[in-house]
Design a protein around this motif. Structure first.
Motif, mmCIF file in Angstrom:
data_model
loop_
_atom_site.group_PDB
_atom_site.id
_atom_site.type_symbol
_atom_site.label_atom_id
_atom_site.label_comp_id
_atom_site.label_asym_id
_atom_site.label_seq_id
_atom_site.Cartn_x
_atom_site.Cartn_y
_atom_site.Cartn_z
ATOM 1 N N ASP A 1 -27.686 118.824 -1.320
ATOM 2 C CA ASP A 1 -27.273 118.713 0.089
ATOM 3 C C ASP A 1 -27.177 120.076 0.766
ATOM 4 O OD1 ASP A 1 -25.048 119.543 -1.296
ATOM 5 O OD2 ASP A 1 -23.724 117.933 -0.613
ATOM 6 N N GLN B 1 -33.584 113.403 0.651
ATOM 7 C CA GLN B 1 -32.840 114.302 1.523
ATOM 8 C C GLN B 1 -33.708 115.362 2.207
ATOM 9 O OE1 GLN B 1 -28.917 115.638 0.811
ATOM 10 N NE2 GLN B 1 -28.664 114.492 -1.105
ATOM 11 N N LEU B 2 -34.841 115.701 1.609
ATOM 12 C CA LEU B 2 -35.578 116.859 2.108
ATOM 13 C C LEU B 2 -36.938 116.547 2.717
ATOM 14 C CD1 LEU B 2 -34.856 119.435 -0.748
ATOM 15 C CD2 LEU B 2 -33.606 119.093 1.380
ATOM 16 N N GLN C 1 -30.439 121.127 2.643
ATOM 17 C CA GLN C 1 -30.710 120.594 3.977
ATOM 18 C C GLN C 1 -30.425 121.609 5.078
ATOM 19 O OE1 GLN C 1 -28.322 116.912 3.886
ATOM 20 N NE2 GLN C 1 -30.247 115.792 4.075
ATOM 21 N N LYS D 1 -33.320 123.453 6.686
ATOM 22 C CA LYS D 1 -34.190 122.756 7.639
ATOM 23 C C LYS D 1 -33.752 123.010 9.087
ATOM 24 C CE LYS D 1 -35.837 118.757 6.470
ATOM 25 N NZ LYS D 1 -35.998 117.340 6.069
#
Length: 299
Positions: free
Chosen positions: A222, A259-260, A225, A228
């Protein structure tokens, strides 16, 4: 603490370090008197660091074509001089690995530095890392597992190799970035601490002109993220050596993907644990590489 460092070796240790069978070592010892081992109170042979060094040099000459009977007639100094004199590009790799092992066993920074400098006269840093450092680290892993070396030996040599990688990273980072099509984010999974391969990829990617963000070991998914928010067109690179465990591996990659991954994101994975992945089940944006060289060729 130093009293715990290994300075006496069994014949099995010599076999592990040199690759020469214990039976052959005994024959050389008895027939040609090339070693004079000490004996324990229970009459078990033990060998010192000089015996190990001599064995590595003898094996080098033997593989080069010298008969053991001839080698045995030379003094230790003559053997060392002969080895130095016949090292060539063809066999420099194995010779350098043996010297680095001796530097490790003796905790000798200077010998490591001299050998590295000698290699740089003939080889690029990529060649040194892929042809010498990687095989060396593979051998060290086996030596550690068989208790031939201590963690102190492994940490010592890994630290010296890491220094050279970081030095080369620093040099390429001083250059202007000329390949801005994507940003590479490098990290290791939680509890993964084996970072040499990832560090080297930092060097290669930067050397190809890409921006690189190196996050290092034990990085929660997490947290990735956050990157990004700062960069578009990201390639997340992970190196899975011992983590995640086999039981957690598939879930880790699924979570990483969920998640990515988006239209501007790829995930590149390599390392020993990736051999356990079912590649046909992975999203197309997840690319698994068998070797560091395979990834380099993709850049």
């Amino acid at each position: 603490m130093l009293n715990n460092i290994k300075t006496a070796f069994s014949i099995k240790d010599l076999e592990n370090l040199s690759g020469i069978k214990a039976h052959t070592i005994r024959i050389w010892e008895k027939r040609y008197n090339v070693f004079q081992p000490l004996r324990t109170d229970t009459n078990i042979r033990v060998y010192d660091i000089k015996s190990l060094q001599k064995l590595l040099n003898i094996n080098f000459l033997h593989e080069y074509g010298y008969k053991i009977s001839k080698i045995a007639s030379y003094s230790d100094d003559e053997i060392r001089t002969m080895v130095t004199g016949i090292v060539s590009e063809k066999n420099a790799q194995n010779h350098a690995i043996n010297i680095f092992k001796m530097a490790m066993m003796n905790f000798d920074h200077q010998l490591f530095a001299q050998t590295y400098n000698w290699l740089t006269e003939e080889k690029t840093f990529r060649q040194i890392f892929l042809e010498v450092f990687i095989p060396l680290m593979e051998e060290i892993g086996s030596l550690w597992q068989t208790n031939t070396i201590t963690p102190a030996h492994e940490h010592f040599i890994c630290h010296l190799i890491r220094q050279k990688v970081i030095l080369n990273i620093h040099e390429v980072q001083l250059r202007d970035r000329f390949n801005l099509s994507k940003t590479f984010v490098l990290s290791l999974p939680l509890n993964e601490i084996h970072d040499l391969g990832l560090l080297y990829l930092n060097y290669e990617i930067a050397n190809h002109g890409y921006p690189v963000v190196y996050l290092g070991e034990s990085m929660p998914v997490d947290n990735l993220q956050e990157l990004k928010k700062h960069f578009n067109d990201i390639v997340f690179v992970g190196y899975l050596t011992v983590q995640p465990s086999i039981d957690e591996l598939e879930d880790y990659v699924i979570n990483l993907s969920d998640q990515l991954i988006d239209d501007n994101t790829e995930i590149w994975l390599l390392g020993r644990m990736t051999k356990k992945l079912q590649l046909e089940n992975l999203p197309e944006q997840v690319i698994v590489f068998n070797t560091i060289l395979d990834l380099i060729q993709k850049l």
